[in-house]
Design an enzyme around this catalytic site. Sequence first.
Site, PDB file in Angstrom:
ATOM      1  CB  THR A  70      -0.937  -0.001   1.227  1.00 19.79           C
ATOM      2  OG1 THR A  70      -1.800  -1.132   1.114  1.00 19.79           O
ATOM      3  CG2 THR A  70      -1.766   1.267   1.305  1.00 19.79           C
TER       4      THR A  70
ATOM      5  CD  GLN B 134      -2.442 -11.283  -4.407  1.00 17.77           C
ATOM      6  OE1 GLN B 134      -2.096 -12.465  -4.314  1.00 17.77           O
ATOM      7  NE2 GLN B 134      -2.991 -10.636  -3.398  1.00 17.77           N
TER       8      GLN B 134
ATOM      9  CB  CYS C  30      -8.062  -5.015   0.499  1.00 26.18           C
ATOM     10  SG  CYS C  30      -6.639  -6.050   0.277  1.00 26.18           S
TER      11      CYS C  30
HETATM   12  N1  PMP Z   1      -1.757  -4.743  -4.263  1.00 27.00           N
HETATM   13  C1  PMP Z   1      -2.360  -5.930  -4.372  1.00 27.00           C
HETATM   14  C2  PMP Z   1      -2.605  -6.511  -5.728  1.00 27.00           C
HETATM   15  C3  PMP Z   1      -2.758  -6.624  -3.236  1.00 27.00           C
HETATM   16  O1  PMP Z   1      -3.366  -7.816  -3.344  1.00 27.00           O
HETATM   17  C4  PMP Z   1      -2.503  -6.052  -1.957  1.00 27.00           C
HETATM   18  C5  PMP Z   1      -2.921  -6.759  -0.683  1.00 27.00           C
HETATM   19  N2  PMP Z   1      -4.257  -7.158  -0.650  1.00 27.00           N
HETATM   20  C6  PMP Z   1      -1.866  -4.802  -1.895  1.00 27.00           C
HETATM   21  C7  PMP Z   1      -1.504  -4.182  -3.072  1.00 27.00           C
HETATM   22  C8  PMP Z   1      -1.568  -4.140  -0.590  1.00 27.00           C
HETATM   23  O2  PMP Z   1      -0.512  -4.781   0.068  1.00 27.00           O
HETATM   24  P1  PMP Z   1      -0.176  -4.538   1.607  1.00 27.00           P
HETATM   25  O3  PMP Z   1      -1.139  -5.377   2.393  1.00 27.00           O
HETATM   26  O4  PMP Z   1       1.242  -5.003   1.754  1.00 27.00           O
HETATM   27  O5  PMP Z   1      -0.318  -3.079   1.876  1.00 27.00           O
END
Ligand code: PMP
Length: 375
Positions: A71, A180, A323
């Site tokens: 993020t 991913q 998310c």
């Molecule tokens: N990009 C993608 C494609 C994700 O799947 C995710 C996590 N769901 C994120 C970004 C965010 O990652 P993080 O949890 O490390 O902030």
Amino acid sequence: MSVYLDNASTTKPCPESVSAVVEALTENFGNPSSLHRIGLNAQLVVDKARKIIAGSIGADIKEIYFTSGATESNNLALRGVMGAYGKRRNKIIISAVEHASVEETVTALENQGFEAVRISPRSDGNFYIEDFVNACDDKTCIISIMLVNNETGHILPVADIFKAVKKRYPEIITHCDCVQAYMKIPVNVKKLSADMISLSGHKIHAVKGIGALYIKKGIRIIPVVTGGNQEKGIRSGTESVPLISAYGTAVEKYSPTINQRYEKVTGLKKYLLEKLSEIDGISINSPENASPYVVNISAGKRSEIMLHFMEQKDIYISSGSACSKGQQSGVLQQFGITGKSADSALRISMTADTTTEELDLFVEILREGIEKIRG
Ligand code: PMP
């Protein structure tokens, strides 16, 4: 038996990562910026992880910046580049199926006056290179496209798009959210023609709260977090040595087996789809050529209700994107999955450690859920 099939949300840390955290907390507790030996030892731990991660994507050590997760990496990439170049070139191109950390950041940048274009898949569910290239112009600053979609497993033709864009507009900066994809399919910054890529630790059996941003040498970035000049001023704040160490450890463990694990999970997906084909009314939302790690299906019953039914039986899956806390993100609609299919979408996300027994149990409980849940 507890069955965890929500690995696209997060993975269980591997024992090596957990040990790395403990070791760093107990033996290497120093601040890497300190000039004494205890600080230097912590710095060596950080350097080692940086080298492993750089090597795993074909980058130079100097091009890896640690963040708190993808993020933050996505925010830093988009805000940082627009901050550095946005006065002259104010346009951003993204796909319409990006993770919220890209989508919402771009919306925030639009609110600041930047222009954004979102490219959708065509009615066949595929993205076309020319749709991206045609959206670019001399005012375009950055193009950001994810490699593997977190809700469906769609693999986007990022390398082909970036190459075509660079050929016509060499100045446009290319960014790829590889969260991913990393450690599941080969990710190489040169093969992708990517100037920046975002990575996350907790999706690859490391720990939460750590990620990285690759920034190609020569690309300018305005930092989002300013302070003590750590990470060459791109991301200030004392480095989390334990999390960084765990991250490097997981990458070192999983790098050599990307192809083997891919084959194993491809077999698991095939097995799962065969089993699911025996149940009436199930549709498969992920395309055949998707990443096998993510299988999105619709089972005709509301996702949340099915999710809780499964949870009572110790089976853990997800509806769409975890998310968004059950809120529909619009990504499924982009791929043509609408109405009841979208309302009843379930995401099963595996690892190479997933077993056919676990999949059998999942399918059995799914069948039971379809029979028992009304409506
Ligand atoms: N990009 C993608 C494609 C994700 O799947 C995710 C996590 N769901 C994120 C970004 C965010 O990652 P993080 O949890 O490390 O902030």
